[in-house]
Design a protein around this motif. Structure first.
Motif, mmCIF file in Angstrom:
data_model
loop_
_atom_site.group_PDB
_atom_site.id
_atom_site.type_symbol
_atom_site.label_atom_id
_atom_site.label_comp_id
_atom_site.label_asym_id
_atom_site.label_seq_id
_atom_site.Cartn_x
_atom_site.Cartn_y
_atom_site.Cartn_z
ATOM 1 N N LEU A 130 -4.643 -5.862 34.482
ATOM 2 C CA LEU A 130 -3.669 -7.006 34.004
ATOM 3 C C LEU A 130 -2.371 -6.846 34.441
ATOM 4 N N ILE A 131 -1.893 -5.676 34.410
ATOM 5 C CA ILE A 131 -0.204 -5.423 34.841
ATOM 6 C C ILE A 131 0.333 -6.281 35.968
ATOM 7 N N PRO A 132 -0.673 -6.219 37.206
ATOM 8 C CA PRO A 132 -0.013 -6.604 38.478
ATOM 9 C C PRO A 132 -0.105 -8.051 38.057
ATOM 10 N N ILE A 133 -0.727 -8.746 37.336
ATOM 11 C CA ILE A 133 -0.675 -10.334 37.077
ATOM 12 C C ILE A 133 0.825 -10.434 36.500
ATOM 13 N N PHE A 134 1.198 -9.685 35.739
ATOM 14 C CA PHE A 134 2.621 -9.953 34.883
ATOM 15 C C PHE A 134 3.568 -9.483 35.741
ATOM 16 N N GLU A 135 3.376 -8.484 36.430
ATOM 17 C CA GLU A 135 4.419 -8.003 37.407
ATOM 18 C C GLU A 135 4.782 -9.222 38.409
ATOM 19 N N GLU A 136 3.867 -9.730 38.750
ATOM 20 C CA GLU A 136 4.025 -10.783 39.781
ATOM 21 C C GLU A 136 4.639 -11.994 39.317
ATOM 22 N N ALA A 137 4.363 -12.376 38.101
ATOM 23 C CA ALA A 137 4.826 -13.533 37.413
ATOM 24 C C ALA A 137 6.237 -13.207 36.549
ATOM 25 N N GLN A 138 6.390 -12.084 36.741
ATOM 26 C CA GLN A 138 7.717 -11.730 35.890
ATOM 27 C C GLN A 138 7.505 -11.908 34.408
ATOM 28 N N ARG A 139 6.462 -11.368 33.978
ATOM 29 C CA ARG A 139 6.410 -11.620 32.549
ATOM 30 C C ARG A 139 6.103 -10.385 31.808
ATOM 31 N N ASP A 140 6.295 -10.179 30.678
ATOM 32 C CA ASP A 140 6.003 -9.085 29.889
ATOM 33 C C ASP A 140 4.392 -8.782 29.194
ATOM 34 N N LEU A 141 3.681 -7.859 29.426
ATOM 35 C CA LEU A 141 2.548 -7.287 28.956
ATOM 36 C C LEU A 141 2.739 -6.245 27.779
ATOM 37 N N ILE A 142 2.470 -6.873 26.604
ATOM 38 C CA ILE A 142 2.758 -5.764 25.534
ATOM 39 C C ILE A 142 1.423 -5.230 24.941
ATOM 40 N N LEU A 143 1.273 -4.093 25.008
ATOM 41 C CA LEU A 143 -0.129 -3.343 24.042
ATOM 42 C C LEU A 143 0.438 -3.029 22.889
ATOM 43 N N ARG A 144 -0.204 -3.862 21.950
ATOM 44 C CA ARG A 144 -0.358 -3.296 20.587
ATOM 45 C C ARG A 144 -1.216 -2.192 20.223
#
Length: 187
Positions: A130-144
């Protein structure tokens, strides 16, 4: 004016559609998307960041019967939903994933969730996907990190080794770990 800078809303499953969704679910999602677009516009007027939540993994009866227990297909399905969300709603700042919860038997919504990640290794591999998708889009992935305690991943909130294994080798400015304050989820 109260000092808040972000809002968290439920949820990815009710804002993304899939070709296998039942027609009535697709219709409901279409309405939710229109309504949430209006809400997002209001939040942006106040310069608030918008985060959505998602349990891993949301399913409908049709998706469940089509994909079943095939882990790779389930993850492909979820990655598709995440990608759709990011592309369709550029105003969203990120996604909060909840890996250790599922809906109770009393939930009547046709979109339900079930536990998917059961070990630190599975969690690590899923995050790395998942992380590369968020990096490319400049969005945050938060793991609770808090969970209901099921499977080997269930002690993620209080067992350092489980957390270390789940996060091993992950280093991204777009990845945030949300820790619950306390030694256990079961006080």
């Amino acid at each position: 004016s109260m000092g808040y800078n972000a809002v968290t809303l439920d949820d990815l499953a009710h804002l993304t559609h899939h070709p296998l969704h039942e027609p009535e679910i697709t219709a409901k999602i279409r309405v939710f998307r229109e309504e949430f677009a209006q809400l997002f516009a209001i939040l942006r007027e106040f310069d608030l960041k918008i985060y959505l939540t998602s349990d891993i993994i949301p399913l409908t009866p049709a998706i469940d019967s089509s994909i079943g227990e095939d882990r790779e297909k389930l993850e492909d399905y979820f990655v598709g939903l995440v990608t759709q969300l990011i592309n369709d709603f550029p105003e969203i700042s990120g996604l909060i994933v909840r890996i250790g919860e599922s809906d109770g038997v009393d939930v009547k919504d046709p979109i339900h969730t079930r536990l998917h990640l059961t070990s630190p290794g599975e969690t690590n591999a899923f995050l790395r996907r998942l992380i590369p998708i968020f990096e490319e889009a400049q969005r945050d992935l938060i793991l609770r990190t808090w969970t209901v305690g099921a499977y080997p991943i269930g002690d993620l909130i209080w067992h350092r080794q489980t957390l270390a294994e789940a996060l091993e080798g992950i280093d991204s400015s777009r990845f945030i770990v949300s820790m619950k304050h306390g030694e256990s989820d079961f006080f």
